[in-house]
Design an enzyme around this catalytic site. Structure first.
Site, mmCIF file in Angstrom:
data_model
loop_
_atom_site.group_PDB
_atom_site.id
_atom_site.type_symbol
_atom_site.label_atom_id
_atom_site.label_comp_id
_atom_site.label_asym_id
_atom_site.label_seq_id
_atom_site.Cartn_x
_atom_site.Cartn_y
_atom_site.Cartn_z
ATOM 1 N N ASP A 184 0.864 -1.189 0.000
ATOM 2 C CA ASP A 184 0.000 0.000 0.000
ATOM 3 C C ASP A 184 0.901 1.240 0.000
ATOM 4 O OD1 ASP A 184 -3.207 0.574 1.138
ATOM 5 O OD2 ASP A 184 -1.747 2.221 1.027
ATOM 6 N N ILE A 185 0.578 2.192 -0.854
ATOM 7 C CA ILE A 185 1.411 3.378 -1.029
ATOM 8 C C ILE A 185 1.284 4.350 0.154
ATOM 9 C CG2 ILE A 185 -0.188 4.919 -2.275
ATOM 10 C CD1 ILE A 185 3.388 4.038 -3.353
ATOM 11 N N HIS A 201 -6.736 -5.719 2.511
ATOM 12 C CA HIS A 201 -5.580 -5.118 3.179
ATOM 13 C C HIS A 201 -5.001 -6.144 4.146
ATOM 14 C CE1 HIS A 201 -6.480 -0.700 2.390
ATOM 15 N NE2 HIS A 201 -7.696 -1.204 2.187
ATOM 16 N N HIS A 236 -10.171 -5.644 -3.114
ATOM 17 C CA HIS A 236 -8.850 -5.859 -2.523
ATOM 18 C C HIS A 236 -8.974 -6.137 -1.041
ATOM 19 C CE1 HIS A 236 -9.702 -1.499 -2.318
ATOM 20 N NE2 HIS A 236 -9.018 -1.504 -1.184
ATOM 21 N N GLU A 257 -12.105 3.817 -1.331
ATOM 22 C CA GLU A 257 -11.263 4.686 -2.157
ATOM 23 C C GLU A 257 -11.047 4.106 -3.559
ATOM 24 O OE1 GLU A 257 -7.505 5.852 -0.278
ATOM 25 O OE2 GLU A 257 -6.604 5.992 -2.272
HETATM 26 P P1 AMP Z 1 -9.833 1.461 0.219
HETATM 27 O O1 AMP Z 1 -10.369 1.475 -1.185
HETATM 28 O O2 AMP Z 1 -10.557 2.403 1.124
HETATM 29 O O3 AMP Z 1 -9.714 0.063 0.790
HETATM 30 O O4 AMP Z 1 -8.352 2.046 0.148
HETATM 31 C C1 AMP Z 1 -7.535 1.865 -0.983
HETATM 32 C C2 AMP Z 1 -6.097 1.731 -0.563
HETATM 33 O O5 AMP Z 1 -5.318 1.695 -1.749
HETATM 34 C C3 AMP Z 1 -5.547 2.860 0.312
HETATM 35 O O6 AMP Z 1 -4.975 2.323 1.490
HETATM 36 C C4 AMP Z 1 -4.490 3.529 -0.587
HETATM 37 O O7 AMP Z 1 -3.367 3.998 0.125
HETATM 38 C C5 AMP Z 1 -4.123 2.410 -1.537
HETATM 39 N N1 AMP Z 1 -3.650 2.883 -2.837
HETATM 40 C C6 AMP Z 1 -4.238 3.782 -3.659
HETATM 41 N N2 AMP Z 1 -3.511 3.942 -4.776
HETATM 42 C C7 AMP Z 1 -2.447 3.122 -4.653
HETATM 43 C C8 AMP Z 1 -1.312 2.841 -5.487
HETATM 44 N N3 AMP Z 1 -1.141 3.441 -6.663
HETATM 45 N N4 AMP Z 1 -0.406 1.940 -5.037
HETATM 46 C C9 AMP Z 1 -0.569 1.327 -3.841
HETATM 47 N N5 AMP Z 1 -1.608 1.557 -3.017
HETATM 48 C C10 AMP Z 1 -2.526 2.447 -3.418
#
Ligand code: AMP
Length: 129
Positions: A29-30, A95, A93, A88
């Site tokens: 995760d970024i 975590h 996905h 988001e």
């Molecule tokens: P959520 O959709 O709420 O589960 O969160 C999406 C997750 O994806 C967040 O923790 C972001 O930090 C992560 N994220 C978004 N864009 C990227 C990326 N380009 N590379 C890695 N992680 C990402």
């Protein structure tokens, strides 16, 4: 429009890859809650986890389990937690978050690593697979 995670799969956007199979991908995760915070995704773009076909859902969990065991070996922590949110990024996905305190599970306090550190973390998890 392709999700940001599909762009990672196609290589349009870079990632710190941890593991990959024909159907699934794991990468850091970024914006991590904790060192080693990893996302596991199906390559087929489906928005919500529970809308995945049953075989894809089970396959993602099986893949995530292998990655979680590798994280636990590579990153000092009490245990690896699994969280599903998806508010988001509309691409299913999971975590996987190394947990030492409840704060690590709350998506409020974030930790920062530079590019070299992220690559080292990804490599160390990958080496435990
Ligand atoms: P959520 O959709 O709420 O589960 O969160 C999406 C997750 O994806 C967040 O923790 C972001 O930090 C992560 N994220 C978004 N864009 C990227 C990326 N380009 N590379 C890695 N992680 C990402």
């Amino acid at each position: 429009m392709a999700s940001v995670f599909t762009k990672i799969i196609t290589g349009e956007i870079p990632c710190y890859k941890v593991a990959e199979t024909e159907d699934y991908l794991a990468f850091l995760d970024i914006n991590p809650n904790a060192k080693g915070h990893t996302l596991c995704i199906p390559k087929k773009e489906v928005d919500k986890l529970f809308d995945l076909e049953e075989s894809s859902y089970h396959g993602l969990l099986e893949f995530s389990r292998k990655v979680a065991i590798a994280i636990e070996k590579a990153v000092p922590c009490k245990r690896v937690g699994m969280t599903v949110i998806g508010l988001e990024v509309p691409h299913a996905h999971v975590h996987l978050i190394p947990l030492n305190t409840m704060e690590d599970a709350r998506f409020i306090n974030k930790v920062k690593f530079d590019n070299d550190e992220l690559q080292t973390i990804a490599n160390s998890i990958a080496s435990q697979l």
